[in-house]
Design an enzyme around this catalytic site. Structure first.
Site, PDB file in Angstrom:
ATOM      1  N   GLU A 127       0.838  -1.214   0.000  1.00  0.00           N
ATOM      2  CA  GLU A 127       0.000   0.000   0.000  1.00  0.00           C
ATOM      3  C   GLU A 127       0.873   1.265   0.000  1.00  0.00           C
ATOM      4  O   GLU A 127       0.399   2.332  -0.361  1.00  0.00           O
ATOM      5  CB  GLU A 127      -0.925   0.015   1.213  1.00  0.00           C
ATOM      6  N   TYR A 149      -3.928   4.745   5.954  1.00  0.00           N
ATOM      7  CA  TYR A 149      -3.216   3.506   6.310  1.00  0.00           C
ATOM      8  C   TYR A 149      -1.840   3.469   5.638  1.00  0.00           C
ATOM      9  O   TYR A 149      -0.824   3.211   6.296  1.00  0.00           O
ATOM     10  CB  TYR A 149      -4.052   2.289   5.892  1.00  0.00           C
ATOM     11  N   LYS A 153       1.790   3.469   7.468  1.00  0.00           N
ATOM     12  CA  LYS A 153       2.758   2.379   7.252  1.00  0.00           C
ATOM     13  C   LYS A 153       4.092   2.906   6.727  1.00  0.00           C
ATOM     14  O   LYS A 153       5.147   2.365   7.028  1.00  0.00           O
ATOM     15  CB  LYS A 153       2.177   1.359   6.257  1.00  0.00           C
TER      16      LYS A 153
HETATM   17  P1  NAP Z   1      -4.966  -8.369  10.874  1.00  0.00           P
HETATM   18  O1  NAP Z   1      -5.597  -9.705  10.673  1.00  0.00           O
HETATM   19  O2  NAP Z   1      -5.821  -7.144  10.816  1.00  0.00           O
HETATM   20  O3  NAP Z   1      -4.198  -8.405  12.282  1.00  0.00           O
HETATM   21  C1  NAP Z   1      -3.728  -7.243  12.907  1.00  0.00           C
HETATM   22  C2  NAP Z   1      -3.751  -7.474  14.414  1.00  0.00           C
HETATM   23  O4  NAP Z   1      -3.274  -6.281  15.066  1.00  0.00           O
HETATM   24  C3  NAP Z   1      -5.132  -7.767  14.993  1.00  0.00           C
HETATM   25  O5  NAP Z   1      -5.070  -8.955  15.743  1.00  0.00           O
HETATM   26  C4  NAP Z   1      -5.414  -6.571  15.878  1.00  0.00           C
HETATM   27  O6  NAP Z   1      -6.151  -6.903  17.032  1.00  0.00           O
HETATM   28  C5  NAP Z   1      -4.018  -6.130  16.273  1.00  0.00           C
HETATM   29  N1  NAP Z   1      -4.002  -4.748  16.743  1.00  0.00           N
HETATM   30  C6  NAP Z   1      -4.769  -3.718  16.303  1.00  0.00           C
HETATM   31  N2  NAP Z   1      -4.513  -2.617  17.020  1.00  0.00           N
HETATM   32  C7  NAP Z   1      -3.582  -2.950  17.949  1.00  0.00           C
HETATM   33  C8  NAP Z   1      -2.938  -2.236  18.982  1.00  0.00           C
HETATM   34  N3  NAP Z   1      -3.194  -0.945  19.211  1.00  0.00           N
HETATM   35  N4  NAP Z   1      -2.027  -2.898  19.745  1.00  0.00           N
HETATM   36  C9  NAP Z   1      -1.756  -4.198  19.522  1.00  0.00           C
HETATM   37  N5  NAP Z   1      -2.345  -4.939  18.557  1.00  0.00           N
HETATM   38  C10 NAP Z   1      -3.252  -4.318  17.775  1.00  0.00           C
HETATM   39  O7  NAP Z   1      -3.780  -8.158   9.823  1.00  0.00           O
HETATM   40  P2  NAP Z   1      -2.922  -9.260   9.016  1.00  0.00           P
HETATM   41  O8  NAP Z   1      -3.541  -9.445   7.689  1.00  0.00           O
HETATM   42  O9  NAP Z   1      -2.622 -10.414   9.895  1.00  0.00           O
HETATM   43  O10 NAP Z   1      -1.582  -8.418   8.754  1.00  0.00           O
HETATM   44  C11 NAP Z   1      -0.513  -8.429   9.692  1.00  0.00           C
HETATM   45  C12 NAP Z   1       0.314  -7.160   9.513  1.00  0.00           C
HETATM   46  O11 NAP Z   1       0.809  -7.104   8.183  1.00  0.00           O
HETATM   47  C13 NAP Z   1      -0.452  -5.865   9.717  1.00  0.00           C
HETATM   48  O12 NAP Z   1       0.442  -4.940  10.268  1.00  0.00           O
HETATM   49  C14 NAP Z   1      -0.834  -5.432   8.315  1.00  0.00           C
HETATM   50  O13 NAP Z   1      -1.016  -4.045   8.251  1.00  0.00           O
HETATM   51  C15 NAP Z   1       0.382  -5.898   7.546  1.00  0.00           C
HETATM   52  N6  NAP Z   1       0.175  -6.271   6.155  1.00  0.00           N
HETATM   53  C16 NAP Z   1      -0.805  -7.137   5.810  1.00  0.00           C
HETATM   54  C17 NAP Z   1      -0.941  -7.532   4.493  1.00  0.00           C
HETATM   55  C18 NAP Z   1      -2.003  -8.522   4.070  1.00  0.00           C
HETATM   56  O14 NAP Z   1      -2.277  -8.609   2.865  1.00  0.00           O
HETATM   57  N7  NAP Z   1      -2.564  -9.305   4.985  1.00  0.00           N
HETATM   58  C19 NAP Z   1      -0.042  -7.037   3.530  1.00  0.00           C
HETATM   59  C20 NAP Z   1       0.965  -6.169   3.940  1.00  0.00           C
HETATM   60  C21 NAP Z   1       1.080  -5.813   5.258  1.00  0.00           C
HETATM   61  P3  NAP Z   1      -7.757  -6.789  16.992  1.00  0.00           P
HETATM   62  O15 NAP Z   1      -8.193  -7.729  15.897  1.00  0.00           O
HETATM   63  O16 NAP Z   1      -8.156  -7.219  18.345  1.00  0.00           O
HETATM   64  O17 NAP Z   1      -8.050  -5.370  16.667  1.00  0.00           O
HETATM   65  O1  F7E Z   2      -9.192  -4.548  -1.050  1.00  0.00           O
HETATM   66  C1  F7E Z   2     -11.417  -3.570  -3.795  1.00  0.00           C
HETATM   67  C2  F7E Z   2     -10.781  -2.468  -2.964  1.00  0.00           C
HETATM   68  O2  F7E Z   2      -9.666  -4.529   1.400  1.00  0.00           O
HETATM   69  C3  F7E Z   2      -8.620  -4.997  -2.242  1.00  0.00           C
HETATM   70  C4  F7E Z   2      -4.755  -5.122   3.602  1.00  0.00           C
HETATM   71  O3  F7E Z   2      -4.343  -6.369   4.117  1.00  0.00           O
HETATM   72  O4  F7E Z   2      -3.638  -5.486   1.521  1.00  0.00           O
HETATM   73  C5  F7E Z   2      -4.894  -5.205   2.098  1.00  0.00           C
HETATM   74  O5  F7E Z   2      -5.400  -3.967   1.615  1.00  0.00           O
HETATM   75  C6  F7E Z   2      -9.248  -4.264  -3.427  1.00  0.00           C
HETATM   76  C7  F7E Z   2      -9.307  -2.748  -3.257  1.00  0.00           C
HETATM   77  O6  F7E Z   2      -7.330  -5.080   0.548  1.00  0.00           O
HETATM   78  C8  F7E Z   2     -14.602  -4.330  -2.225  1.00  0.00           C
HETATM   79  O7  F7E Z   2     -11.246  -1.191  -3.391  1.00  0.00           O
HETATM   80  C9  F7E Z   2     -13.878  -3.873  -4.212  1.00  0.00           C
HETATM   81  O8  F7E Z   2      -8.942  -2.138  -4.457  1.00  0.00           O
HETATM   82  O9  F7E Z   2      -9.091  -6.720   0.280  1.00  0.00           O
HETATM   83  P1  F7E Z   2      -8.887  -5.269   0.372  1.00  0.00           P
HETATM   84  P2  F7E Z   2      -6.347  -3.828   0.342  1.00  0.00           P
HETATM   85  O10 F7E Z   2      -7.055  -2.550   0.455  1.00  0.00           O
HETATM   86  O11 F7E Z   2      -5.572  -4.088  -0.914  1.00  0.00           O
HETATM   87  C10 F7E Z   2      -2.611  -4.530   1.776  1.00  0.00           C
HETATM   88  C11 F7E Z   2      -1.344  -5.021   1.116  1.00  0.00           C
HETATM   89  C12 F7E Z   2      -2.483  -4.199   3.202  1.00  0.00           C
HETATM   90  O12 F7E Z   2      -1.397  -3.891   3.683  1.00  0.00           O
HETATM   91  C13 F7E Z   2      -3.740  -4.048   3.981  1.00  0.00           C
HETATM   92  O13 F7E Z   2      -3.491  -4.162   5.377  1.00  0.00           O
HETATM   93  O14 F7E Z   2     -10.600  -4.703  -3.557  1.00  0.00           O
HETATM   94  N1  F7E Z   2     -12.801  -3.864  -3.393  1.00  0.00           N
HETATM   95  N2  F7E Z   2     -14.987  -4.149  -3.520  1.00  0.00           N
HETATM   96  C14 F7E Z   2     -13.212  -4.152  -2.159  1.00  0.00           C
HETATM   97  N3  F7E Z   2     -12.526  -4.287  -1.008  1.00  0.00           N
HETATM   98  C15 F7E Z   2     -13.222  -4.600   0.106  1.00  0.00           C
HETATM   99  N4  F7E Z   2     -12.555  -4.766   1.280  1.00  0.00           N
HETATM  100  N5  F7E Z   2     -14.574  -4.766   0.099  1.00  0.00           N
HETATM  101  C16 F7E Z   2     -15.328  -4.636  -1.053  1.00  0.00           C
HETATM  102  O15 F7E Z   2     -16.546  -4.786  -1.049  1.00  0.00           O
END
Ligand code: NAP
Ligand code: F7E
Length: 322
Positions: A127, A149, A153
């Site tokens: 992002e 966001y 980040k």
């Molecule tokens: P996730 O499922 O949303 O997990 C994030 C966790 O952080 C949740 O368990 C949340 O707890 C906890 N959290 C929120 N606020 C907090 C606070 N103030 N103090 C301590 N913990 C807190 O995200 P994920 O998909 O596992 O991703 C893990 C990390 O990688 C995140 O930092 C995300 O931004 C980053 N990331 C994710 C992706 C992806 O595609 N999944 C890609 C790139 C980077 P609650 O649920 O209780 O709020």
């Molecule tokens: O959206 C489109 C939306 O919310 C993907 C997080 O893990 O990956 C994630 O962020 C795409 C976007 O993920 C809906 O507009 C259409 O273009 O699944 P998403 P994200 O925004 O890419 C990055 C790497 C992170 O770091 C983040 O933490 O899908 N879209 N229709 C929709 N998205 C959602 N959520 N819901 C819809 O109805």
């Protein structure tokens, strides 16, 4: 025995990483941010809910982070905690900045004040590329975040690099592209789709409302991606790596994989809802994972088709049991 502290342990990546580290013989501690209801369904899904030592704390509370480090005495800290849902970051931009941005600084300060030999992993994100400056994004591509966001980040990313350069700390950033799994939160588009497809198939739901289905993402499997976090902390030097599949697909195509898998026609159920459009969209992301392959020997193993069908099957099981 190796000891690791994971923030965000209740999230998707936290659960998979905890399992990976336990399998490697680590003692795993997790930072538990206080919530009105405890939601450890992901740890339960992986059968590890009794193997983790949870320590109460919050990324916005420096004292709690210092206490967590003193209690767990970790060799490695993985900072996965964040307000990670992009759409919410426009509704709660200050909370997002405090958690996802300043939270990183709090944790780095906690390490600096306790034990600078701790190795630190920061969950950076694609992002940060936002309005892409190059068609294929690598570690050298300039950033242009498009959401509160992404901006938060980016602060976390640079402060992690700054502590490496300023204090000689072992701090590494994984610039991870989207990764999904049956443990993905329901608010993210892949899981929203696979859950809806399962409900429509079983007759519990009729339509699926989505926003911008022309957006393209480089989607991988979270189970593959947590391995690279660990690998990054096993290197002799800290560094930053793009983690991606090298393929990009529209939301529309991803959605049609899910409907096709259960023999339904997407056009009979999909409704476009402009209320779900974002104030500023990231139209396309496509990562170049060459550095991770060359230096860490890592590559993504799961195709999007296998990932989405795995998620639909898991949701069918869940919906049937409801
Ligand atoms: P996730 O499922 O949303 O997990 C994030 C966790 O952080 C949740 O368990 C949340 O707890 C906890 N959290 C929120 N606020 C907090 C606070 N103030 N103090 C301590 N913990 C807190 O995200 P994920 O998909 O596992 O991703 C893990 C990390 O990688 C995140 O930092 C995300 O931004 C980053 N990331 C994710 C992706 C992806 O595609 N999944 C890609 C790139 C980077 P609650 O649920 O209780 O709020
Ligand atoms: O959206 C489109 C939306 O919310 C993907 C997080 O893990 O990956 C994630 O962020 C795409 C976007 O993920 C809906 O507009 C259409 O273009 O699944 P998403 P994200 O925004 O890419 C990055 C790497 C992170 O770091 C983040 O933490 O899908 N879209 N229709 C929709 N998205 C959602 N959520 N819901 C819809 O109805």
């Amino acid at each position: 025995m190796n000891r690791a502290l994971i923030t965000g342990i209740m999230g998707q990546d936290g659960a998979y990483l905890a399992k990976l580290l336990l399998d490697k013989g680590y003692k795993v501690y997790g930072l538990l941010a206080r919530r009105s209801t405890l939601s450890n369904w992901r740890l339960k899904y992986l059968g590890i809910e009794n193997e983790i030592q949870l320590i109460e704390g919050d990324l916005t509370d420096l004292a709690s982070l210092i206490r967590a480090i003193k209690t767990s005495k970790p060799m490695e800290i993985y900072n996965l905690g964040a307000q990670s849902f992009v759409a919410t970051s426009w509704e709660q931009p200050i909370l997002t900045a405090q958690t996802t941005g300043i939270g990183v600084l709090n944790l780095l300060e906690a390490i600096r004040l306790t034990d600078t030999s701790i190795k630190f992993y920061q969950a950076s994100t694609s992002e940060m590329f936002g309005l892409i400056q190059e068609p294929i994004q690598s570690e050298k591509t300039p950033f242009h975040p498009r959401s509160p966001y992404g901006v938060a980040k980016l602060y976390g990313h640079w402060i992690t690099i700054n502590y490496r350069e300023s204090f000689n700390m072992f701090t590494s950033c994984g610039i991870l592209f989207n990764h999904e799994s049956p443990l993905r939160g329901i608010e993210f588009v892949t899981r929203k789709v696979t859950d809806a497809v399962a409900r429509i198939k079983i007759g519990k739901q009729k339509e699926l409302r989505l926003g911008n289905i022309d957006a393209k993402r480089d989607w991988g499997f979270a189970g593959d991606y947590v391995e690279v976090m660990w690998l990054m902390l096993q290197q002799s030097k800290p560094d930053d790596y793009v983690v991606a599949t090298g393929y990009t697909t529209t939301v529309r195509e991803m959605c049609s994989i899910a409907f096709d898998h259960v023999g339904l026609d997407m056009d009979d159920h999909l409704v476009i809802d402009e209320k779900l459009y974002r104030p500023a969209e990231v139209e396309i992301l496509l990562g170049n994972p060459s550095k991770a392959k060359e230096k860490l020997g890592w590559s993504s193993k799961t195709s999007l088709k296998n990932l989405i069908t795995m998620m639909v099957d898991a949701d069918l099981e869940r919906v049937k049991k409801e």
